[in-house]
Design an enzyme around this catalytic site. Structure first.
Site: not given
Ligand SMILES: *[C@@H]1O[C@H](CO)[C@@H](O)[C@H](O)[C@H]1NC(C)=O
Ligand SMILES: *[C@@H]1O[C@H](CO)[C@@H](O)[C@H](O)[C@H]1NC(C)=O
Ligand SMILES: *[C@@H]1O[C@H](CO)[C@@H](O)[C@H](O)[C@H]1NC(C)=O
Ligand SMILES: *[C@@H]1O[C@H](CO)[C@@H](O)[C@H](O)[C@H]1NC(C)=O
Length: 512
Positions: A212, A248, A352
């Protein structure tokens, strides 16, 4: 000797790009905010039988409880410690999930929140999901433990302590992202605490990590953490397997930080993918599907073997992060299925699939004021279970896009065509396009406002195929449209622009 050494370096250097899915399983699904108990059940009853390779889970680490008055989904991005209890469940339930999913070869990918802790203004009056004491105002997180020395308060150069200018890469990495306390990742102590957390998850049996807020960390600091990670648990993975890493990094172009800075650490989320595909399918800005002929690197995306791709994610489906209004979501089901079908048929990137919960979307002045709403839950804040309806869809406001026939069957399509080249492209110079994957599969889209009636070279062996979009092959029976491929590999396709789904997909595992 030298060649051996080189080979070993190459093998090690590339390992973190390998998704560690079981061979022949080519996609993962993000079961956003699902409980560990429900994920374990879903691995066994649905994901394994339908060829899903893995699950991205919501952050498992202890987070602050926010009540305003209901709990937002984003509280899980505000860690308090690395203990494994959250709204999704406790440590025992987590271990049980990883074991049961691994047992059916569906692997678990952890959303690792390691850039920061909770917001700087929270104090000891606030509560955390495992009950740990903390005080963000005094930088005290005894359950890790972290103290004032472990944050970037001194390093950040802005007056506010936050990120004021995304054009200044030092601010982006050393200051607080939306007031979240920024960890001092140049310190070996902090790196070690994070690696300890991730290594514990590896011991339990996870296959990799979504990192993240990677853009808000220096790539070198992240590398130092990743270098401390163990190989995967050999109960389920072959000796020497490295954790799959995808970072990310929101890079839509035009900012100081580029995705390419992170390629050395692992794969990177390609945010241009969903933003551009949405623009094309919506036919905004003069875009049309015919332009998808050179989709991928030809659209200035990162190299395919570095990319993690998705139509939407938990942030941009509700206007968070970046990507903008073009991003397609389950709220636009017809176009969403087409976009997801295109993604799963196309060879670019590692895919995904998103699986969402419904929330009371409500726009005021172009902004969804309910974009914070957390998962379906009871009065006491407990997440509601994912119930399964007799028609296999989900109840309790779980959307379960991954169970939509068209999307699930395209996950299978991607497995069937794995390794086959992009082939036999056709377009009408407008929004009717088609392409194949070698001699294993073929897909046709009609996103124009008129009928499609065309005979195309499919590359497939002659025979009758069952369209896996309008139906599927059950034993010897096709519940959808049948397509006849002639001896020369051609087939006639007709798609009305008024059909429920304006695309057709056939593959060799659904041949009659
Ligand atoms: C996982 O599989 C192993 C071996 O088949 C079995 O012994 C074990 O009970 C299984 N565990 C769970 C939680 O299903
Ligand atoms: C923390 O939990 C206590 C005990 O349940 C409660 O009284 C208090 O209001 C909670 N604090 C916040 C900020 O929600
Ligand atoms: C494709 O679109 C054009 C108009 O752009 C139309 O004239 C043509 O008939 C379409 N082709 C097919 C095969 O439907
Ligand atoms: C589709 O095209 C074929 C060949 O051009 C033609 O014979 C047939 O009538 C067309 N069907 C429809 C429904 O337009």
């Amino acid at each position: 000797m030298r060649i051996l050494f080189l080979l070993a370096t190459v093998a090690l250097g590339w390992a973190q790009y390998n998704p560690n899915t079981r061979p022949g399983r080519t996609s993962i699904v993000h079961l956003f905010e699902w409980s560990w108990t429900d994920i374990a059940l879903e691995c066994e009853r649905y994901l394994a039988p339908n060829g899903f390779g893995g699950v991205q889970i919501s952050p498992p680490s202890e987070n602050v409880i926010i009540t305003n008055p209901w709990r937002p989904w984003w509280e899980r991005y505000q860690p308090i410690s690395y203990k494994l209890c959250s709204r999704s469940g406790n440590e025992d339930e987590f271990i049980d999930m990883v074991t049961r999913c691994n047992n059916v070869s569906v692997h678990i990918y952890v959303d690792a929140v390691i850039n920061h802790m909770c917001a700087s203004g929270l104090g000891s009056e606030n509560n955390a999901t495992c009950g740990s004491y903390f005080n963000a105002k005094t930088r005290d997180f005894p359950a890790v433990p972290y103290s004032g020395w472990d944050f970037n308060d001194g390093k950040c150069k802005t007056g506010s302590g936050g990120i004021d200018n995304y054009g200044d890469l030092e601010q982006v990495r050393d200051c607080r992202l939306v007031s979240l306390l920024d960890l001092a990742l140049e310190k070996d102590y902090v790196r070690s605490k994070i690696a300890e957390y991730m290594n514990y998850l590896i011991d339990i049996g996870v296959a990799g990590f979504r990192i993240d807020a990677a853009k808000h960390m220096w790539p070198g600091d992240m590398k130092a953490i990743l270098d401390k990670l163990k190989d995967l648990n050999t109960d389920w993975f072959s000796l020497g397997s490295r954790p799959f890493i995808y970072q990310e990094v929101i890079d839509l172009g035009g900012e100081s930080i580029k995705s390419s800075e992170y390629f050395g650490n692992g794969r990177v989320t390609e945010f241009k993918y969903g933003a551009k595909l949405g623009t094309v399918i919506r036919k905004w800005n003069g875009e049309k599907m015919a332009y998808l002929r050179n989709w991928g690197e030809g659209w200035a995306f990162m190299p395919s073997d570095k990319a993690l791709v998705f139509v939407d994610n938990h942030d941009n489906q509700r206007g968070h992060g970046a990507g903008g209004a073009s991003v397609l979501t389950f709220w636009d089901p017809r176009q969403y299925k087409m976009a997801t079908g295109f993604m799963l048929a196309h060879p670019y990137g590692f895919t995904r699939v998103m699986s969402s919960f419904r929330w009371p979307r409500y726009f005021q002045n172009g902004k969804d004021i309910n974009d914070w709403v957390g998962p379906p839950s009871f009065e006491d804040g407990t997440t509601k279970p994912v119930t399964i309806n007799p028609d296999t869809t989900c109840g309790n406001d779980w959307v379960c896009e991954h169970r939509w026939r068209q999307i699930r069957n395209m996950v299978i399509f991607r497995n069937v065509v794995d390794g086959q080249p992009f082939s036999n492209w056709w377009d009408n110079n407008s929004n009717q396009v088609a392409f194949g994957r070698g001699n294993k599969g073929f897909i046709v889209f009609n996103n124009d406002d008129w009928y499609l009636n065309v005979t195309l070279q499919t590359g497939l062996p002659a025979g009758t195929y069952c369209d896996v979009i309008s139906g599927q092959k059950n034993d010897d029976y096709c519940t959808g449209l049948e397509i006849d491929v002639a001896n020369d590999g051609t087939a006639n396709f007709q798609i009305s622009n008024n059909d429920e789904d304006t695309f057709i997909a056939i593959h060799v595992d659904a041949k009659m």
